[in-house]
Scaffold this motif. Sequence first.
Motif, PDB file in Angstrom:
ATOM      1  N   ALA A 110       0.834  -1.208   0.000  1.00 39.61           N
ATOM      2  CA  ALA A 110       0.000   0.000   0.000  1.00 39.61           C
ATOM      3  C   ALA A 110       0.869   1.258   0.000  1.00 39.61           C
ATOM      4  O   ALA A 110       0.586   2.225  -0.724  1.00 39.61           O
ATOM      5  CB  ALA A 110      -0.924   0.000   1.213  1.00 39.61           C
ATOM      6  N   VAL A 111       1.938   1.252   0.804  1.00 38.74           N
ATOM      7  CA  VAL A 111       2.851   2.405   0.834  1.00 38.74           C
ATOM      8  C   VAL A 111       3.500   2.603  -0.531  1.00 38.74           C
ATOM      9  O   VAL A 111       3.578   3.721  -1.046  1.00 38.74           O
ATOM     10  CB  VAL A 111       3.932   2.211   1.917  1.00 38.74           C
ATOM     11  N   SER A 112       3.970   1.511  -1.143  1.00 41.76           N
ATOM     12  CA  SER A 112       4.606   1.614  -2.458  1.00 41.76           C
ATOM     13  C   SER A 112       3.629   2.127  -3.504  1.00 41.76           C
ATOM     14  O   SER A 112       3.998   2.939  -4.368  1.00 41.76           O
ATOM     15  CB  SER A 112       5.172   0.248  -2.884  1.00 41.76           C
ATOM     16  N   ALA A 113       2.375   1.666  -3.436  1.00 42.58           N
ATOM     17  CA  ALA A 113       1.367   2.091  -4.411  1.00 42.58           C
ATOM     18  C   ALA A 113       1.096   3.589  -4.297  1.00 42.58           C
ATOM     19  O   ALA A 113       1.107   4.317  -5.301  1.00 42.58           O
ATOM     20  CB  ALA A 113       0.082   1.290  -4.214  1.00 42.58           C
ATOM     21  N   ILE A 149      13.987   1.583   3.337  1.00 42.17           N
ATOM     22  CA  ILE A 149      13.676   0.455   4.221  1.00 42.17           C
ATOM     23  C   ILE A 149      12.181   0.422   4.503  1.00 42.17           C
ATOM     24  O   ILE A 149      11.539   1.450   4.647  1.00 42.17           O
ATOM     25  CB  ILE A 149      14.465   0.582   5.533  1.00 42.17           C
ATOM     26  N   ALA A 150      11.630  -0.773   4.572  1.00 43.44           N
ATOM     27  CA  ALA A 150      10.239  -1.036   4.970  1.00 43.44           C
ATOM     28  C   ALA A 150       9.215  -0.666   3.903  1.00 43.44           C
ATOM     29  O   ALA A 150       8.020  -0.707   4.171  1.00 43.44           O
ATOM     30  CB  ALA A 150       9.897  -0.317   6.282  1.00 43.44           C
ATOM     31  N   GLY A 151       9.679  -0.356   2.697  1.00 45.97           N
ATOM     32  CA  GLY A 151       8.731  -0.045   1.627  1.00 45.97           C
ATOM     33  C   GLY A 151       8.350  -1.242   0.785  1.00 45.97           C
ATOM     34  O   GLY A 151       7.497  -1.132  -0.097  1.00 45.97           O
ATOM     35  N   GLY A 152       8.984  -2.395   1.029  1.00 41.53           N
ATOM     36  CA  GLY A 152       8.669  -3.600   0.268  1.00 41.53           C
ATOM     37  C   GLY A 152       9.531  -3.792  -0.960  1.00 41.53           C
ATOM     38  O   GLY A 152       9.614  -4.897  -1.503  1.00 41.53           O
ATOM     39  N   GLY A 153      10.201  -2.724  -1.418  1.00 39.08           N
ATOM     40  CA  GLY A 153      11.012  -2.828  -2.626  1.00 39.08           C
ATOM     41  C   GLY A 153      12.224  -3.727  -2.461  1.00 39.08           C
ATOM     42  O   GLY A 153      12.610  -4.442  -3.393  1.00 39.08           O
ATOM     43  N   LEU A 154      12.839  -3.708  -1.281  1.00 39.46           N
ATOM     44  CA  LEU A 154      14.015  -4.546  -1.047  1.00 39.46           C
ATOM     45  C   LEU A 154      13.647  -6.027  -1.086  1.00 39.46           C
ATOM     46  O   LEU A 154      14.365  -6.843  -1.670  1.00 39.46           O
ATOM     47  CB  LEU A 154      14.645  -4.198   0.306  1.00 39.46           C
ATOM     48  N   VAL A 155      12.521  -6.372  -0.465  1.00 43.29           N
ATOM     49  CA  VAL A 155      12.041  -7.760  -0.505  1.00 43.29           C
ATOM     50  C   VAL A 155      11.739  -8.163  -1.943  1.00 43.29           C
ATOM     51  O   VAL A 155      12.097  -9.260  -2.395  1.00 43.29           O
ATOM     52  CB  VAL A 155      10.780  -7.927   0.367  1.00 43.29           C
ATOM     53  N   TYR A 198       2.674  12.142   4.972  1.00 34.99           N
ATOM     54  CA  TYR A 198       1.977  11.117   5.751  1.00 34.99           C
ATOM     55  C   TYR A 198       2.168   9.688   5.230  1.00 34.99           C
ATOM     56  O   TYR A 198       2.340   8.758   6.019  1.00 34.99           O
ATOM     57  CB  TYR A 198       0.481  11.445   5.820  1.00 34.99           C
ATOM     58  N   VAL A 199       2.151   9.505   3.925  1.00 40.43           N
ATOM     59  CA  VAL A 199       2.268   8.141   3.388  1.00 40.43           C
ATOM     60  C   VAL A 199       3.668   7.595   3.591  1.00 40.43           C
ATOM     61  O   VAL A 199       3.843   6.438   3.995  1.00 40.43           O
ATOM     62  CB  VAL A 199       1.891   8.119   1.890  1.00 40.43           C
ATOM     63  N   GLY A 200       4.676   8.413   3.283  1.00 41.12           N
ATOM     64  CA  GLY A 200       6.051   7.936   3.386  1.00 41.12           C
ATOM     65  C   GLY A 200       6.751   8.387   4.646  1.00 41.12           C
ATOM     66  O   GLY A 200       7.977   8.420   4.686  1.00 41.12           O
ATOM     67  N   GLY A 201       6.022   8.735   5.684  1.00 41.57           N
ATOM     68  CA  GLY A 201       6.620   9.225   6.917  1.00 41.57           C
ATOM     69  C   GLY A 201       6.634   8.183   8.020  1.00 41.57           C
ATOM     70  O   GLY A 201       7.293   7.138   7.918  1.00 41.57           O
ATOM     71  N   ALA A 236      -2.724   7.508   6.299  1.00 40.02           N
ATOM     72  CA  ALA A 236      -1.663   6.829   7.047  1.00 40.02           C
ATOM     73  C   ALA A 236      -2.230   5.742   7.955  1.00 40.02           C
ATOM     74  O   ALA A 236      -1.709   4.617   8.000  1.00 40.02           O
ATOM     75  CB  ALA A 236      -0.872   7.843   7.871  1.00 40.02           C
ATOM     76  N   VAL A 237      -3.308   6.075   8.674  1.00 39.58           N
ATOM     77  CA  VAL A 237      -3.919   5.096   9.588  1.00 39.58           C
ATOM     78  C   VAL A 237      -4.511   3.926   8.804  1.00 39.58           C
ATOM     79  O   VAL A 237      -4.437   2.770   9.237  1.00 39.58           O
ATOM     80  CB  VAL A 237      -5.007   5.779  10.451  1.00 39.58           C
ATOM     81  N   ALA A 238      -5.078   4.206   7.620  1.00 42.76           N
ATOM     82  CA  ALA A 238      -5.645   3.134   6.796  1.00 42.76           C
ATOM     83  C   ALA A 238      -4.563   2.133   6.397  1.00 42.76           C
ATOM     84  O   ALA A 238      -4.802   0.914   6.363  1.00 42.76           O
ATOM     85  CB  ALA A 238      -6.307   3.730   5.557  1.00 42.76           C
ATOM     86  N   ILE A 239      -3.367   2.638   6.099  1.00 46.38           N
ATOM     87  CA  ILE A 239      -2.262   1.742   5.750  1.00 46.38           C
ATOM     88  C   ILE A 239      -1.881   0.872   6.937  1.00 46.38           C
ATOM     89  O   ILE A 239      -1.737  -0.353   6.818  1.00 46.38           O
ATOM     90  CB  ILE A 239      -1.047   2.575   5.285  1.00 46.38           C
ATOM     91  N   ILE A 240      -1.721   1.489   8.100  1.00 46.22           N
ATOM     92  CA  ILE A 240      -1.299   0.744   9.292  1.00 46.22           C
ATOM     93  C   ILE A 240      -2.380  -0.223   9.762  1.00 46.22           C
ATOM     94  O   ILE A 240      -2.086  -1.303  10.284  1.00 46.22           O
ATOM     95  CB  ILE A 240      -0.919   1.724  10.420  1.00 46.22           C
ATOM     96  N   LEU A 241      -3.660   0.142   9.571  1.00 45.82           N
ATOM     97  CA  LEU A 241      -4.752  -0.751   9.994  1.00 45.82           C
ATOM     98  C   LEU A 241      -4.726  -2.083   9.264  1.00 45.82           C
ATOM     99  O   LEU A 241      -5.339  -3.058   9.724  1.00 45.82           O
ATOM    100  CB  LEU A 241      -6.103  -0.064   9.776  1.00 45.82           C
ATOM    101  N   ALA A 242      -4.041  -2.138   8.126  1.00 45.76           N
ATOM    102  CA  ALA A 242      -3.924  -3.415   7.413  1.00 45.76           C
ATOM    103  C   ALA A 242      -3.267  -4.476   8.290  1.00 45.76           C
ATOM    104  O   ALA A 242      -3.567  -5.672   8.154  1.00 45.76           O
ATOM    105  CB  ALA A 242      -3.112  -3.218   6.131  1.00 45.76           C
ATOM    106  N   ILE A 243      -2.406  -4.045   9.211  1.00 43.91           N
ATOM    107  CA  ILE A 243      -1.696  -5.010  10.069  1.00 43.91           C
ATOM    108  C   ILE A 243      -2.642  -5.656  11.082  1.00 43.91           C
ATOM    109  O   ILE A 243      -2.767  -6.888  11.104  1.00 43.91           O
ATOM    110  CB  ILE A 243      -0.497  -4.329  10.763  1.00 43.91           C
ATOM    111  N   PRO A 244      -3.350  -4.889  11.955  1.00 45.66           N
ATOM    112  CA  PRO A 244      -4.246  -5.550  12.924  1.00 45.66           C
ATOM    113  C   PRO A 244      -5.462  -6.212  12.268  1.00 45.66           C
ATOM    114  O   PRO A 244      -5.917  -7.263  12.744  1.00 45.66           O
ATOM    115  CB  PRO A 244      -4.684  -4.397  13.839  1.00 45.66           C
ATOM    116  N   ILE A 245      -5.990  -5.625  11.192  1.00 43.76           N
ATOM    117  CA  ILE A 245      -7.155  -6.234  10.525  1.00 43.76           C
ATOM    118  C   ILE A 245      -6.782  -7.593   9.956  1.00 43.76           C
ATOM    119  O   ILE A 245      -7.535  -8.567  10.090  1.00 43.76           O
ATOM    120  CB  ILE A 245      -7.690  -5.297   9.424  1.00 43.76           C
ATOM    121  N   THR A 246      -5.615  -7.680   9.316  1.00 42.41           N
ATOM    122  CA  THR A 246      -5.165  -8.970   8.778  1.00 42.41           C
ATOM    123  C   THR A 246      -4.889  -9.964   9.894  1.00 42.41           C
ATOM    124  O   THR A 246      -5.152 -11.169   9.746  1.00 42.41           O
ATOM    125  CB  THR A 246      -3.904  -8.779   7.920  1.00 42.41           C
TER     126      THR A 246
END
Length: 650
Positions: A163-166, A363-369, A517-520, A604-614
């Motif tokens: 989501a952050v990368s998108a 780091i943490a953007g998914g691109g390295l993985v 907000y998205v990349g912070g 920003a919160v919508a992106i992070i909510l993906a973690i607890p919702i999943t």
Amino acid sequence: MPGLQRKEKWESSMSDITGDTASVSIPPDLLTNNIDPGVYRKGPRASNGASQVTIATEETEDSRKQFFGKDENEERGNWTGRFDFLLSLLGYAVGLGNVWRFPYLCYRNGGGAFLIPFVLMMILVGVPLFFMEAALGQFCSSGPMTCWRFAPLFKGVGIAMVAVSALTSLYYNMILAWSYYYFFASFTSDLPWVSCDNSWNTRDCSTMLPLTDCADSVGQKYDNGTCLNGDTFVGLWDVKKFTSATGRKRKLASEEYWEKIALDQSSGIEDFGQPKWDLVLCLMLAWIVCFLCLIKGIKSTGKVVYFTAVFPYVVLLILFFNGIFLSNAGEGIYFYIVPDFSRLLDAGVWKDAAVQIFFSMSIAGGGLVTLSSYNRFHNNILLDSIIVSIGDTVTCIFAGFVIFSYLGHMAGELNVKVEDVAQSGAGLAFVVYPTAVASLPASPFWSALFFFMLITLGLDSQFAMLETVLTGVMDQYPTLRPHKTLVILAISIVFFIIGLPLCAPGGVYLVQILDNYVGGWTLLIIGFAEVTCITYVYGVNRFIRDIEIMLGKKMIIWWKICWMVISPIAILLIFIATFVEYEASTYGDYTFPAWADALGWIMAVAIILAIPITMLYQVNKEDEVTSFWGKIKLQCIPSREWGPALVRHR
């Protein structure tokens, strides 16, 4: 019973492949793990988290040799050559921030003294986290959406990465569209942002309000900052007093061009307006370039990066040797490198260094993985990580010499101090630097060269972010892999349409909100969840053993210390410092309304909510046990599909 049924299916499937469930002898031919993850999500787990399969053969030094030209993983594909990956990784890590953010931070935080906390943070935070994320992708040959089989409960971290990368790719391509606009505008005999004699210029344009020391022989100083010779206006002897007394702000010709012609900038985000057709065309071109370069995934981008990753360094060298011989260039470099060691006692300096490292290294953007997931299993990812980290650091430092040599020259030409023209971000790229090259011989050439460098510098990062989205989609839905071209076409079209509002007069304000907000702090939370999950849920010892299998050598304890203690604490401290210093978003002198910041918080919160919702979803679908805590424990245990993609590496 579900668990027993899955075990029987697992044993039956392995019998079909090998004829024996206890010991598996792998032939020299390439074998892939073709067990359907949808059916065999769980089953017998080994103590080390891998499949309960014993490999009868033992890997030798010869078996670790990498052969390029043919894919090791035929289903998913690999980089065609070793340098394809290395240059892609370097291009992803080295982006626009290296050129337009680091030099300004260095100047603002004590000049050369800032290099001390910067290098320390690179060693303590940057390299360990960079290496961890890249090693994870290479070990399991999976993108950020599917690499979490070692702890399925945390799959939402991968979703947040995508989501952050998108979202980042949306506004990043808008910045590239601005660069295309200025690149094409440079093809003229006289650059349009040089003079104040154009129809769009105002009475506040810089040559209309020239600077003067207003000596007695020139004129008389007035309290409002102006200098008059009788009734004749001579210029301004104090810009701050003039602005305070009149409410008018002196602007460079390039700033008026940027605001009134390039952007047609509105007074604020409240006055958004309609998309500008010329910026829409530039944005369309930016997405067409991305589509053509990604049309065959890593096979095509792996070739493009040989140009896009190397060319910026060629341009920086050309600009450097031209810049250092300009008048007053030494003054700019002096402001950049002369150390003020007293600033090392300021906690804000260390915070700025840590933040720059975290975001500069992507780091943490998914691109390295994503990028490392297309490596061959025994690639030396440790060496690659160190090379890219050093390259990123050297690029940051070298770019500072280039930028400040031109800023020094510009300050001399405008008769102002270097600190009066030093900026970061879009202000440096589209206002300050165009003014700096305007006084050079053959200025259109230097302008076109600079903006073409910005384009190539940003393309590599854009490729990696789009590849992260593409890989996430295809790993989640493998049936789409044969239709890769159509998938990237669909992504490009959808993202282009979504990005159209950024072409409007108020689009620059939306870009600022997205960037803030998205990349912070979202990346800080994602990074903390990632390092915590790998280190304390999966187990740092397990992860180190996985890396040793890939590299064929023992890892030093340094990595364990960093991953368990230093890196998590550093991320927490950066996160706290970010919130302590939180202020309402601004763009120049404009302060965003509360609802605009609220929009940023929602994204920003919508992106992070993906973690607890999943996490809740994963726990809810767990059917092997009934207790809530038991389900959580099972979801923190590696599933049977976790491990190297090819059976011969298991």
